[in-house]
Design an enzyme around this catalytic site. Structure first.
Site, PDB file in Angstrom:
ATOM      1  N   THR A  98       0.816  -1.219   0.000  1.00 44.81           N
ATOM      2  CA  THR A  98       0.000   0.000   0.000  1.00 44.81           C
ATOM      3  C   THR A  98       0.851   1.271   0.000  1.00 44.81           C
ATOM      4  OG1 THR A  98      -1.556   1.237   1.391  1.00 44.81           O
ATOM      5  CG2 THR A  98      -0.079  -0.243   2.540  1.00 44.81           C
ATOM      6  N   ASP A  99       0.239   2.368  -0.445  1.00 39.82           N
ATOM      7  CA  ASP A  99       0.922   3.669  -0.380  1.00 39.82           C
ATOM      8  C   ASP A  99       1.003   4.187   1.063  1.00 39.82           C
ATOM      9  OD1 ASP A  99      -1.762   4.331   0.006  1.00 39.82           O
ATOM     10  OD2 ASP A  99      -1.866   5.790  -1.628  1.00 39.82           O
ATOM     11  N   GLU A 100       0.221   3.566   1.979  1.00 35.43           N
ATOM     12  CA  GLU A 100       0.201   4.078   3.355  1.00 35.43           C
ATOM     13  C   GLU A 100       1.536   3.895   4.074  1.00 35.43           C
ATOM     14  OE1 GLU A 100      -3.214   3.498   5.730  1.00 35.43           O
ATOM     15  OE2 GLU A 100      -4.571   3.525   4.026  1.00 35.43           O
ATOM     16  N   TYR A 134      -2.083  -0.431  10.969  1.00 34.86           N
ATOM     17  CA  TYR A 134      -2.163  -1.121   9.671  1.00 34.86           C
ATOM     18  C   TYR A 134      -0.953  -0.778   8.801  1.00 34.86           C
ATOM     19  CZ  TYR A 134      -3.347  -1.617   4.718  1.00 34.86           C
ATOM     20  OH  TYR A 134      -3.289  -1.899   3.370  1.00 34.86           O
ATOM     21  N   LYS A 185       2.065  -3.235   7.368  1.00 39.39           N
ATOM     22  CA  LYS A 185       2.374  -3.432   5.940  1.00 39.39           C
ATOM     23  C   LYS A 185       3.817  -2.999   5.643  1.00 39.39           C
ATOM     24  CE  LYS A 185       0.004  -4.602   2.987  1.00 39.39           C
ATOM     25  NZ  LYS A 185      -0.338  -5.961   2.452  1.00 39.39           N
TER      26      LYS A 185
HETATM   27  P1  NAD Z   1      -9.633  -7.456   2.090  1.00 39.78           P
HETATM   28  O1  NAD Z   1      -9.641  -7.186   3.548  1.00 39.78           O
HETATM   29  O2  NAD Z   1     -10.861  -7.197   1.282  1.00 39.78           O
HETATM   30  O3  NAD Z   1      -9.249  -8.995   1.833  1.00 39.78           O
HETATM   31  C1  NAD Z   1      -8.226  -9.634   2.527  1.00 39.78           C
HETATM   32  C2  NAD Z   1      -8.348 -11.140   2.271  1.00 39.78           C
HETATM   33  O4  NAD Z   1      -7.267 -11.796   2.946  1.00 39.78           O
HETATM   34  C3  NAD Z   1      -9.651 -11.760   2.810  1.00 39.78           C
HETATM   35  O5  NAD Z   1     -10.193 -12.641   1.868  1.00 39.78           O
HETATM   36  C4  NAD Z   1      -9.175 -12.515   4.061  1.00 39.78           C
HETATM   37  O6  NAD Z   1      -9.992 -13.637   4.364  1.00 39.78           O
HETATM   38  C5  NAD Z   1      -7.774 -12.919   3.665  1.00 39.78           C
HETATM   39  N1  NAD Z   1      -6.905 -13.144   4.823  1.00 39.78           N
HETATM   40  C6  NAD Z   1      -6.750 -12.339   5.904  1.00 39.78           C
HETATM   41  N2  NAD Z   1      -5.858 -12.890   6.761  1.00 39.78           N
HETATM   42  C7  NAD Z   1      -5.431 -14.047   6.190  1.00 39.78           C
HETATM   43  C8  NAD Z   1      -4.500 -15.052   6.577  1.00 39.78           C
HETATM   44  N3  NAD Z   1      -3.829 -14.974   7.738  1.00 39.78           N
HETATM   45  N4  NAD Z   1      -4.283 -16.088   5.749  1.00 39.78           N
HETATM   46  C9  NAD Z   1      -4.962 -16.193   4.575  1.00 39.78           C
HETATM   47  N5  NAD Z   1      -5.875 -15.287   4.165  1.00 39.78           N
HETATM   48  C10 NAD Z   1      -6.100 -14.217   4.967  1.00 39.78           C
HETATM   49  O7  NAD Z   1      -8.396  -6.661   1.519  1.00 39.78           O
HETATM   50  P2  NAD Z   1      -8.194  -5.945   0.099  1.00 39.78           P
HETATM   51  O8  NAD Z   1      -8.743  -4.575   0.163  1.00 39.78           O
HETATM   52  O9  NAD Z   1      -8.631  -6.869  -0.957  1.00 39.78           O
HETATM   53  O10 NAD Z   1      -6.601  -5.812   0.080  1.00 39.78           O
HETATM   54  C11 NAD Z   1      -5.798  -6.864  -0.429  1.00 39.78           C
HETATM   55  C12 NAD Z   1      -4.340  -6.478  -0.273  1.00 39.78           C
HETATM   56  O11 NAD Z   1      -4.092  -5.283  -0.987  1.00 39.78           O
HETATM   57  C13 NAD Z   1      -3.928  -6.202   1.171  1.00 39.78           C
HETATM   58  O12 NAD Z   1      -2.639  -6.711   1.356  1.00 39.78           O
HETATM   59  C14 NAD Z   1      -3.927  -4.690   1.273  1.00 39.78           C
HETATM   60  O13 NAD Z   1      -2.980  -4.267   2.232  1.00 39.78           O
HETATM   61  C15 NAD Z   1      -3.512  -4.303  -0.118  1.00 39.78           C
HETATM   62  N6  NAD Z   1      -3.978  -2.998  -0.592  1.00 39.78           N
HETATM   63  C16 NAD Z   1      -5.303  -2.665  -0.496  1.00 39.78           C
HETATM   64  C17 NAD Z   1      -5.748  -1.450  -1.018  1.00 39.78           C
HETATM   65  C18 NAD Z   1      -7.203  -1.043  -0.952  1.00 39.78           C
HETATM   66  O14 NAD Z   1      -7.530   0.097  -1.277  1.00 39.78           O
HETATM   67  N7  NAD Z   1      -8.120  -1.923  -0.567  1.00 39.78           N
HETATM   68  C19 NAD Z   1      -4.831  -0.571  -1.614  1.00 39.78           C
HETATM   69  C20 NAD Z   1      -3.493  -0.941  -1.685  1.00 39.78           C
HETATM   70  C21 NAD Z   1      -3.084  -2.167  -1.180  1.00 39.78           C
HETATM   71  O1  DAU Z   2      -4.212   3.925   0.475  1.00 33.23           O
HETATM   72  C1  DAU Z   2      -4.410   2.544   0.347  1.00 33.23           C
HETATM   73  C2  DAU Z   2      -5.252   2.056   1.490  1.00 33.23           C
HETATM   74  O2  DAU Z   2      -6.574   2.512   1.238  1.00 33.23           O
HETATM   75  C3  DAU Z   2      -5.227   0.544   1.660  1.00 33.23           C
HETATM   76  O3  DAU Z   2      -3.929   0.137   1.977  1.00 33.23           O
HETATM   77  C4  DAU Z   2      -6.211   0.111   2.758  1.00 33.23           C
HETATM   78  O4  DAU Z   2      -6.245  -1.309   2.828  1.00 33.23           O
HETATM   79  C5  DAU Z   2      -7.580   0.641   2.413  1.00 33.23           C
HETATM   80  O5  DAU Z   2      -8.481   0.323   3.451  1.00 33.23           O
HETATM   81  C6  DAU Z   2      -7.543   2.145   2.194  1.00 33.23           C
HETATM   82  O6  DAU Z   2      -7.272   2.831   3.452  1.00 33.23           O
HETATM   83  P1  DAU Z   2      -8.036   4.183   3.832  1.00 33.23           P
HETATM   84  O7  DAU Z   2      -7.996   4.375   5.287  1.00 33.23           O
HETATM   85  O8  DAU Z   2      -7.586   5.315   2.973  1.00 33.23           O
HETATM   86  O9  DAU Z   2      -9.521   3.763   3.313  1.00 33.23           O
HETATM   87  P2  DAU Z   2     -10.970   3.960   3.971  1.00 33.23           P
HETATM   88  O10 DAU Z   2     -11.965   3.544   2.922  1.00 33.23           O
HETATM   89  O11 DAU Z   2     -11.093   3.353   5.312  1.00 33.23           O
HETATM   90  O12 DAU Z   2     -11.067   5.530   4.144  1.00 33.23           O
HETATM   91  C7  DAU Z   2     -10.881   6.409   3.039  1.00 33.23           C
HETATM   92  C8  DAU Z   2     -10.970   7.821   3.577  1.00 33.23           C
HETATM   93  O13 DAU Z   2     -12.317   8.064   3.999  1.00 33.23           O
HETATM   94  C9  DAU Z   2     -10.103   8.074   4.791  1.00 33.23           C
HETATM   95  O14 DAU Z   2      -9.579   9.389   4.740  1.00 33.23           O
HETATM   96  C10 DAU Z   2     -11.070   7.932   5.964  1.00 33.23           C
HETATM   97  C11 DAU Z   2     -12.382   8.410   5.388  1.00 33.23           C
HETATM   98  N1  DAU Z   2     -13.598   7.772   5.951  1.00 33.23           N
HETATM   99  C12 DAU Z   2     -13.670   6.425   5.982  1.00 33.23           C
HETATM  100  C13 DAU Z   2     -14.783   5.784   6.499  1.00 33.23           C
HETATM  101  C14 DAU Z   2     -14.852   4.279   6.570  1.00 33.23           C
HETATM  102  C15 DAU Z   2     -14.662   8.569   6.379  1.00 33.23           C
HETATM  103  O15 DAU Z   2     -14.615   9.816   6.297  1.00 33.23           O
HETATM  104  N2  DAU Z   2     -15.771   7.944   6.867  1.00 33.23           N
HETATM  105  C16 DAU Z   2     -15.872   6.586   6.985  1.00 33.23           C
HETATM  106  O16 DAU Z   2     -16.915   6.084   7.495  1.00 33.23           O
END
Ligand code: NAD
Ligand code: DAU
Length: 368
Positions: free
Chosen positions: A147-149, A173, A177
């Protein structure tokens, strides 16, 4: 939607099989869906099925090309046995705890999976890779999806994150990561394991668990509930449609350089309030309310997230130039697809909302 409980076992001897971890989650499921359309190789999906893992996300796929194995990436004997049986030519690691707010309420699972689990997976993969013959070792790839975080937060006038930006993770988180990214770097540097790490910005699209901003807002709007915007709503995220992220990962698998990291992003910075307004406006066209009420009336500013990062932005020029990847969807087209998908698939969300997700709503929002 019918729950998929079992997949037909694929021919484990097919050399081109890839192993995907976390493939029942949001990005992993989209990755498997798009992979099966774009590539020939079969997929084995190892997923623990935490609250975020949902086999509905894989419904309707060709069962002869995917095998599902329920298990933990940190379960060494399971992972070793799986690698020996399947002999994948690549691994894409999506498995993680992914929600920042949950990491603030309870970081334990984040350390267990994102740090310790990833470490154990990495050790199993190292041992597997070291036993390969030279030609297989040469072509094997381990892609770690991050992630970019990890880079922390940007000021308004700072340039977007580059691959060389310093790691400054701010949430449990992000720290978990960042730890896993450091393990990847060290395992490549020390053991020459062919690892590539991707650092992507915020994804959105179908099958995203409705705890994240965009699906939560769509669902709450449709249910007539408040739209909880944290703080002043002026935090900035760089949004990327999930299928564009999946295409980037395929490009990295195909031609990425082992030991490299690639930033992936949509170059589409929006404040949270802009995103919520855009969702409301699309819903007004797609699902107009009686008496032409505006969904914007449901917006409620609530207490901010502790340690809330102000701005993320990705400089994706490396992957654009080296691998010729670029996003297909604009934020406008991707968001419209997403809103339409959630409107058309309310049964998918309803199945989630009827479960333990309800408890999370109470934990996260009742004290705000
Ligand atoms: P998600 O939470 O929707 O899915 C995570 C999946 O991993 C689930 O199916 C869960 O059951 C599985 N899992 C969790 N712990 C596990 C374990 N110990 N062993 C096997 N499986 C396990 O997450 P996502 O949003 O699909 O993100 C996927 C990946 O991409 C993550 O590594 C996250 O950090 C990264 N990422 C997410 C975003 C985003 O915006 N969602 C952006 C950048 C990177
Ligand atoms: O940047 C990549 C990341 O983006 C991933 O690594 C994470 O897995 C993914 O969850 C996401 O993280 P964020 O914290 O940016 O996403 P989230 O959807 O939780 O929140 C997006 C923005 O919206 C953040 O600034 C918080 C705000 N927010 C979120 C929720 C859930 C609100 O204002 N209200 C809300 O109820």
């Amino acid at each position: 939607m019918v729950q998929v409980t079992q997949f037909t076992s694929v021919d484990s001897k097919r050399k081109r099989t890839i192993l995907v971890t976390g493939g029942a989650g949001f990005i992993g499921a989209n990755f498997i869906r798009t992979w099966l359309d774009a590539e020939e190789a079969s997929v084995v999906n190892l997923d623990k099925l935490t609250y975020a893992g949902n086999l509905d996300n894989l419904h309707g796929l060709d069962r002869t090309r995917i095998e599902f194995v329920q298990g933990d990436i940190g379960d060494v004997s399971l992972v070793k046995g799986l690698l020996d049986r399947v002999r994948p030519r690549a691994i894409v690691n999506f498995a993680a705890e992914s929600h920042v707010d949950r990491s603030i309420h309870g970081p334990d699972d984040f350390i267990a999976t994102n740090v310790v689990g990833t470490f154990r997976l990495l050790e199993c993969v190292r041992e597997y890779w070291q036993r390969m013959d030279a030609s297989e070792r040469e072509t094997f790839r381990f892609v770690h999806v991050s992630t970019d975080e990890v880079y922390g937060s940007l000021l308004a006038d700072e340039v977007p994150f580059r691959e060389t930006s310093a790691f400054q993770p701010n949430s449990p988180y992000a720290a978990s990561k960042a730890s896993s990214d450091h393990l990847m770097r060290a395992w490549h540097h020390t053991y020459a394991l062919p690892i590539i790490t991707t650092n992507c910005s915020n994804n959105y699209g179908p099958f995203q668990f409705p705890e994240k901003l965009i699906p939560l807002m769509i669902q709450n709007a449709l249910d007539g509930k408040p739209l909880p915007v944290y703080g002043d709503g002026l935090q900035i995220r760089d949004w990327l449609y999930v299928e564009d992220h999946c295409a980037a990962i395929r490009a990295v698998l195909r031609a990425g350089k082992p030991g490299s990291t690639y930033n992936i992003g949509g170059e589409s910075e929006k404040t949270n309030i802009e995103v919520v307004h855009a969702i409301c406006d699309i819903l007004e066209e797609e699902c107009p309310q009686a008496a032409k009420q505006s969904y914007r009336n449901q917006i409620a500013f609530v207490k901010d997230r502790p340690g809330h990062d102000r701005r993320y932005a990705i400089d994706a020029s490396k992957i654009r130039h080296e691998l010729e990847w670029r996003p297909i969807q604009s934020f406008e087209s991707g968001l419209r697809n997403t809103v339409r998908w959630y409107v058309a698939n309310r049964a998918w969300t309803a199945r989630i909302l009827s479960g333990s997700y309800r408890d999370w709503i109470q934990t996260n929002y009742s004290a705000r």
